[in-house]
Motif scaffolding. Structure first.
Motif, PDB file in Angstrom:
ATOM      1  N   THR A  89       0.839  -1.200   0.000  1.00  0.00           N
ATOM      2  CA  THR A  89       0.000   0.000   0.000  1.00  0.00           C
ATOM      3  C   THR A  89       0.871   1.246   0.000  1.00  0.00           C
ATOM      4  O   THR A  89       1.861   1.328   0.733  1.00  0.00           O
ATOM      5  CB  THR A  89      -0.917   0.015   1.241  1.00  0.00           C
ATOM      6  OG1 THR A  89      -1.747  -1.132   1.204  1.00  0.00           O
ATOM      7  CG2 THR A  89      -1.803   1.263   1.259  1.00  0.00           C
ATOM      8  N   CYS A  90       0.497   2.223  -0.814  1.00  0.00           N
ATOM      9  CA  CYS A  90       1.240   3.478  -0.857  1.00  0.00           C
ATOM     10  C   CYS A  90       0.803   4.373   0.298  1.00  0.00           C
ATOM     11  O   CYS A  90      -0.387   4.621   0.496  1.00  0.00           O
ATOM     12  CB  CYS A  90       1.012   4.182  -2.199  1.00  0.00           C
ATOM     13  SG  CYS A  90       1.902   5.750  -2.291  1.00  0.00           S
ATOM     14  N   LEU A  91       1.777   4.836   1.063  1.00  0.00           N
ATOM     15  CA  LEU A  91       1.495   5.667   2.237  1.00  0.00           C
ATOM     16  C   LEU A  91       0.973   7.035   1.836  1.00  0.00           C
ATOM     17  O   LEU A  91       0.313   7.715   2.613  1.00  0.00           O
ATOM     18  CB  LEU A  91       2.775   5.850   3.062  1.00  0.00           C
ATOM     19  CG  LEU A  91       3.274   4.600   3.786  1.00  0.00           C
ATOM     20  CD1 LEU A  91       4.706   4.786   4.249  1.00  0.00           C
ATOM     21  CD2 LEU A  91       2.363   4.271   4.952  1.00  0.00           C
ATOM     22  N   GLN A  92       1.294   7.448   0.608  1.00  0.00           N
ATOM     23  CA  GLN A  92       0.917   8.792   0.191  1.00  0.00           C
ATOM     24  C   GLN A  92      -0.458   8.844  -0.490  1.00  0.00           C
ATOM     25  O   GLN A  92      -1.316   9.588  -0.078  1.00  0.00           O
ATOM     26  CB  GLN A  92       1.986   9.351  -0.746  1.00  0.00           C
ATOM     27  CG  GLN A  92       2.018  10.859  -0.759  1.00  0.00           C
ATOM     28  CD  GLN A  92       3.430  11.338  -1.006  1.00  0.00           C
ATOM     29  OE1 GLN A  92       4.367  10.962  -0.289  1.00  0.00           O
ATOM     30  NE2 GLN A  92       3.605  12.142  -2.028  1.00  0.00           N
ATOM     31  N   CYS A  93      -0.662   8.035  -1.536  1.00  0.00           N
ATOM     32  CA  CYS A  93      -1.927   8.114  -2.277  1.00  0.00           C
ATOM     33  C   CYS A  93      -2.905   7.017  -1.865  1.00  0.00           C
ATOM     34  O   CYS A  93      -4.077   7.065  -2.239  1.00  0.00           O
ATOM     35  CB  CYS A  93      -1.675   8.064  -3.782  1.00  0.00           C
ATOM     36  SG  CYS A  93      -1.070   6.478  -4.359  1.00  0.00           S
ATOM     37  N   GLY A  94      -2.444   6.038  -1.103  1.00  0.00           N
ATOM     38  CA  GLY A  94      -3.358   5.041  -0.555  1.00  0.00           C
ATOM     39  C   GLY A  94      -3.699   3.879  -1.473  1.00  0.00           C
ATOM     40  O   GLY A  94      -4.475   3.007  -1.103  1.00  0.00           O
ATOM     41  N   LEU A 130       6.070   3.718  -0.860  1.00  0.00           N
ATOM     42  CA  LEU A 130       5.674   4.737  -1.828  1.00  0.00           C
ATOM     43  C   LEU A 130       5.559   4.093  -3.203  1.00  0.00           C
ATOM     44  O   LEU A 130       6.457   3.360  -3.629  1.00  0.00           O
ATOM     45  CB  LEU A 130       6.710   5.861  -1.878  1.00  0.00           C
ATOM     46  CG  LEU A 130       6.748   6.813  -0.674  1.00  0.00           C
ATOM     47  CD1 LEU A 130       7.859   7.831  -0.851  1.00  0.00           C
ATOM     48  CD2 LEU A 130       5.409   7.515  -0.463  1.00  0.00           C
ATOM     49  N   CYS A 131       4.466   4.380  -3.902  1.00  0.00           N
ATOM     50  CA  CYS A 131       4.274   3.833  -5.244  1.00  0.00           C
ATOM     51  C   CYS A 131       5.174   4.594  -6.228  1.00  0.00           C
ATOM     52  O   CYS A 131       5.710   5.656  -5.890  1.00  0.00           O
ATOM     53  CB  CYS A 131       2.806   3.933  -5.640  1.00  0.00           C
ATOM     54  SG  CYS A 131       2.274   5.603  -6.053  1.00  0.00           S
ATOM     55  N   PRO A 132       5.354   4.069  -7.446  1.00  0.00           N
ATOM     56  CA  PRO A 132       6.258   4.731  -8.401  1.00  0.00           C
ATOM     57  C   PRO A 132       5.892   6.201  -8.648  1.00  0.00           C
ATOM     58  O   PRO A 132       6.793   7.047  -8.688  1.00  0.00           O
ATOM     59  CB  PRO A 132       6.058   3.898  -9.687  1.00  0.00           C
ATOM     60  CG  PRO A 132       5.626   2.571  -9.216  1.00  0.00           C
ATOM     61  CD  PRO A 132       4.836   2.802  -7.958  1.00  0.00           C
ATOM     62  N   ALA A 133       4.589   6.495  -8.796  1.00  0.00           N
ATOM     63  CA  ALA A 133       4.195   7.888  -9.067  1.00  0.00           C
ATOM     64  C   ALA A 133       4.532   8.797  -7.897  1.00  0.00           C
ATOM     65  O   ALA A 133       5.048   9.914  -8.091  1.00  0.00           O
ATOM     66  CB  ALA A 133       2.692   7.941  -9.363  1.00  0.00           C
ATOM     67  N   CYS A 134       4.256   8.336  -6.676  1.00  0.00           N
ATOM     68  CA  CYS A 134       4.548   9.163  -5.492  1.00  0.00           C
ATOM     69  C   CYS A 134       6.042   9.277  -5.245  1.00  0.00           C
ATOM     70  O   CYS A 134       6.509  10.306  -4.729  1.00  0.00           O
ATOM     71  CB  CYS A 134       3.837   8.590  -4.275  1.00  0.00           C
ATOM     72  SG  CYS A 134       2.044   8.778  -4.374  1.00  0.00           S
ATOM     73  N   ARG A 135       6.802   8.286  -5.634  1.00  0.00           N
ATOM     74  CA  ARG A 135       8.255   8.378  -5.494  1.00  0.00           C
ATOM     75  C   ARG A 135       8.791   9.486  -6.393  1.00  0.00           C
ATOM     76  O   ARG A 135       9.712  10.216  -6.019  1.00  0.00           O
ATOM     77  CB  ARG A 135       8.913   7.047  -5.888  1.00  0.00           C
ATOM     78  CG  ARG A 135       8.825   5.992  -4.830  1.00  0.00           C
ATOM     79  CD  ARG A 135       9.456   4.703  -5.302  1.00  0.00           C
ATOM     80  NE  ARG A 135      10.897   4.851  -5.446  1.00  0.00           N
ATOM     81  CZ  ARG A 135      11.668   3.961  -6.090  1.00  0.00           C
ATOM     82  NH1 ARG A 135      11.101   2.914  -6.651  1.00  0.00           N
ATOM     83  NH2 ARG A 135      12.948   4.146  -6.185  1.00  0.00           N
TER      84      ARG A 135
END
Ligand code: ZN
Ligand code: ZN
Length: 138
Positions: A89-94, A130-135
């Motif tokens: 799970t991405c901590l930023q976008c969920g 963090l997912c690739p986009a949020c990274r």
């Protein structure tokens, strides 16, 4: 998984397969884990109360389980109704993504539980990051 599976599961508990129940089952079986809000949004034809009641019913029958993500949760079909897998799970976008099955991890977990004298029945494993986009935007 076909709807005959859910129909049979409900029949066992003398519960009928209504249209909303069928639709909620189908949405959960075709998606990554969803929040209650996402589930409601994806089924605008079902009123909120029915959606909450149906999810509560499915939880009580062991059809749906909560995936705890921090202090929030998402809903998914329990292991009986879909293939076992883990999540990240991405901590930023969920967003939540399923990780591919990995026999080595599964066997390791069983072995570790056995060391404690346990016969494991079920587990959840969740990775946060963090997912690739949020990274990229970080
Ligand atoms: Zn993200
Ligand atoms: Zn596992």
């Amino acid at each position: 998984m076909s709807t005959s599976v859910i129909e049979q599961a409900l029949k066992q508990h003398h519960v009928s397969l209504t249209k909303p129940r069928k639709q909620i089952y189908e949405v959960l079986s075709h998606n990554e884990p969803l929040t209650m809000q996402e589930l409601i949004t994806s089924l605008p034809q079902i009123d909120k109360t029915t959606a909450y009641r149906t999810v509560a019913l499915f939880e009580s029958l062991g059809i749906v389980q909560r995936l705890q993500i921090g202090w929030k949760y998402k809903l998914e079909l329990s292991n009986q109704y879909q293939d076992h897998h883990h999540h990240i799970t991405c901590l930023q976008c969920g967003q939540t993504v399923a990780l591919p099955e990995d026999e080595v991890i599964e066997e390791r977990l069983l072995a570790l539980a056995a060391v404690q004298g346990f016969e494991p029945k079920d587990h959840q494993l969740e990775v946060r990051g963090l997912c690739p986009a949020c990274r990229q935007s970080a």
